[in-house]
Motif scaffolding. Structure first.
Motif, short mmCIF file in Angstrom:
data_model
loop_
_atom_site.label_atom_id
_atom_site.label_comp_id
_atom_site.label_asym_id
_atom_site.label_seq_id
_atom_site.Cartn_x
_atom_site.Cartn_y
_atom_site.Cartn_z
N SER A 97 0.83 -1.20 0.00
CA SER A 97 0.00 0.00 0.00
C SER A 97 0.87 1.25 0.00
O SER A 97 1.97 1.26 0.56
CB SER A 97 -0.93 0.01 1.22
N ASP A 99 0.95 5.44 0.77
CA ASP A 99 0.30 6.53 1.49
C ASP A 99 1.35 7.58 1.83
O ASP A 99 2.54 7.40 1.56
CB ASP A 99 -0.37 6.01 2.76
N HIS A 147 6.30 10.24 1.65
CA HIS A 147 5.53 9.30 0.83
C HIS A 147 6.21 7.94 0.95
O HIS A 147 7.44 7.85 0.79
CB HIS A 147 5.50 9.74 -0.64
N ASP A 168 -0.39 13.57 -3.41
CA ASP A 168 -0.03 12.16 -3.36
C ASP A 168 0.01 11.51 -4.74
O ASP A 168 0.86 10.67 -5.01
CB ASP A 168 -1.01 11.39 -2.48
N GLY A 198 -4.23 1.81 -2.49
CA GLY A 198 -4.08 3.25 -2.31
C GLY A 198 -5.42 3.90 -2.05
O GLY A 198 -6.47 3.30 -2.30
N ASP A 199 -5.41 5.13 -1.56
CA ASP A 199 -6.66 5.84 -1.31
C ASP A 199 -7.03 6.69 -2.51
O ASP A 199 -6.38 6.64 -3.56
CB ASP A 199 -6.56 6.66 -0.02
N CYS A 202 -4.58 8.83 -4.67
CA CYS A 202 -3.68 8.21 -5.64
C CYS A 202 -4.35 7.93 -6.98
O CYS A 202 -3.71 7.41 -7.89
CB CYS A 202 -3.12 6.90 -5.07
N ARG A 251 -5.67 -1.68 3.62
CA ARG A 251 -4.90 -0.45 3.45
C ARG A 251 -4.50 0.17 4.78
O ARG A 251 -3.60 1.01 4.85
CB ARG A 251 -5.70 0.56 2.62
N GLU A 255 -0.99 2.65 7.05
CA GLU A 255 -1.21 3.68 8.06
C GLU A 255 -0.59 3.27 9.40
O GLU A 255 -0.05 4.11 10.13
CB GLU A 255 -2.71 3.94 8.21
#
Length: 293
Positions: A97, A99, A147, A168, A198-199, A202, A251, A255
């Motif tokens: 992942s 972030d 990152h 990002d 990814g969120d 991205c 994901r 974090e």
């Protein structure tokens, strides 16, 4: 052994990859005390001059950290530790992942000299040198951003330092291209995960084309505005992006990786003036995560 120092098992795992000699061909007297001093400062965030005397001269500790940040020694150690973990099957490639996290910059991080720092071993500039020093301004003051790509075992595979206002999405490809885990039998290093998470930050057509070209399966949610724009174009807008809800639940691992990195106060708050030194600080904190049992 002081609080936070490397225990014997972690030191034995790390000592295999340390440089054997200094710039003039001599051997360093005691790697362990100096590295414990570096890790102590990374963990506590105190000024270099305030290091306890048990680590020796603060200038020796600082200069070794600065030199290893400039010539890429910390990065080579991280790659070696990652390769060793991969050979033992301890790297979870099932999902990687991506972030980012913002770090407030202390007032001591401002005011770096504009001239390019001197680097040993025939390099004209440090490996991670940035003309902008990775500092950006926001309403809260000076900030920078880390990152990173984290594997399923909650350890960083690659990282990149940028100013705090950088988005990002443009950094996803540079971060992925920094993943290079050497294989024990030789050959090309592994650079491609089985799956990427990814969120929404991205999500972009450029990133999705890049992932499809490299044949990397990915789970990145599509923002509402991008979805509406695609539908407005009709058949020219392309097919909807696939989304795996169960895979997206993982994901949180990246974090939690960031959370572990920020346990180090010199990572959570940037005190280093130069971007390449701060990159070395984050890399040293990452190495500590990898060598833990």
């Amino acid at each position: 052994m002081g609080r936070g120092d490397l225990p014997n098992d972690e030191w034995a795992r790390l000592a295999l990859y340390l440089p054997a000699s200094g710039l003039r061909g001599g051997r360093w007297i005691d790697h362990r005390a100096v590295i414990n001093g570096i890790l102590f400062r990374v963990r506590t965030g105190l000024p270099w001059r305030d290091l306890p005397e048990r680590f020796g001269s603060w200038k020796t500790v600082y200069e070794r950290h600065r030199r290893w940040s400039a010539d890429g020694t910390w990065e080579r150690i991280l790659q070696a530790v990652q390769a060793d973990a991969d050979a033992q099957g301890r790297v979870d490639w099932s999902i990687v992942s991506v972030d980012s996290t913002s770090c407030r910059a202390h007032q001591h991080a401002a005011g770096a000299s504009r001239r390019i720092p001197r680097v040993p071993k025939r390099r004209s500039t440090p490996r991670q040198h940035r003309p902008d020093e990775g500092l950006g301004r926001s309403r809260g003051g000076l900030t920078c951003k880390i990152h990173l790509a984290g594997e399923g075992g909650r350890r960083p595979l690659a990282l990149l330092i940028t100013p705090g206002q950088r988005g990002d999405s443009p950094q996803l490809i540079p971060v992925l291209e920094r993943i290079r885990v050497k294989r024990p039998g030789g050959g090309h290093p592994r650079t491609r995960p089985d799956h990427l998470g990814g969120d929404k930050a991205c999500s972009s057509r450029r990133n999705r084309r890049y992932l499809r070209r490299r044949q990397i399966k990915h789970t990145i949610p599509e923002p509402k505005d991008q979805r509406a724009n695609r539908r407005r174009k009709g058949s020219f807008g392309g097919r909807p992006a696939g989304f795996d809800k169960e895979m997206y639940k993982r994901r949180n691992e990246v974090e939690r990786t960031i959370n572990q990195l920020k346990h180090s106060r010199a990572v959570a708050t940037r005190y280093d003036k130069h971007a390449y030194v701060f990159h070395g600080t984050v890399t040293a904190a990452s190495i500590r995560l990898w060598i833990r049992p």
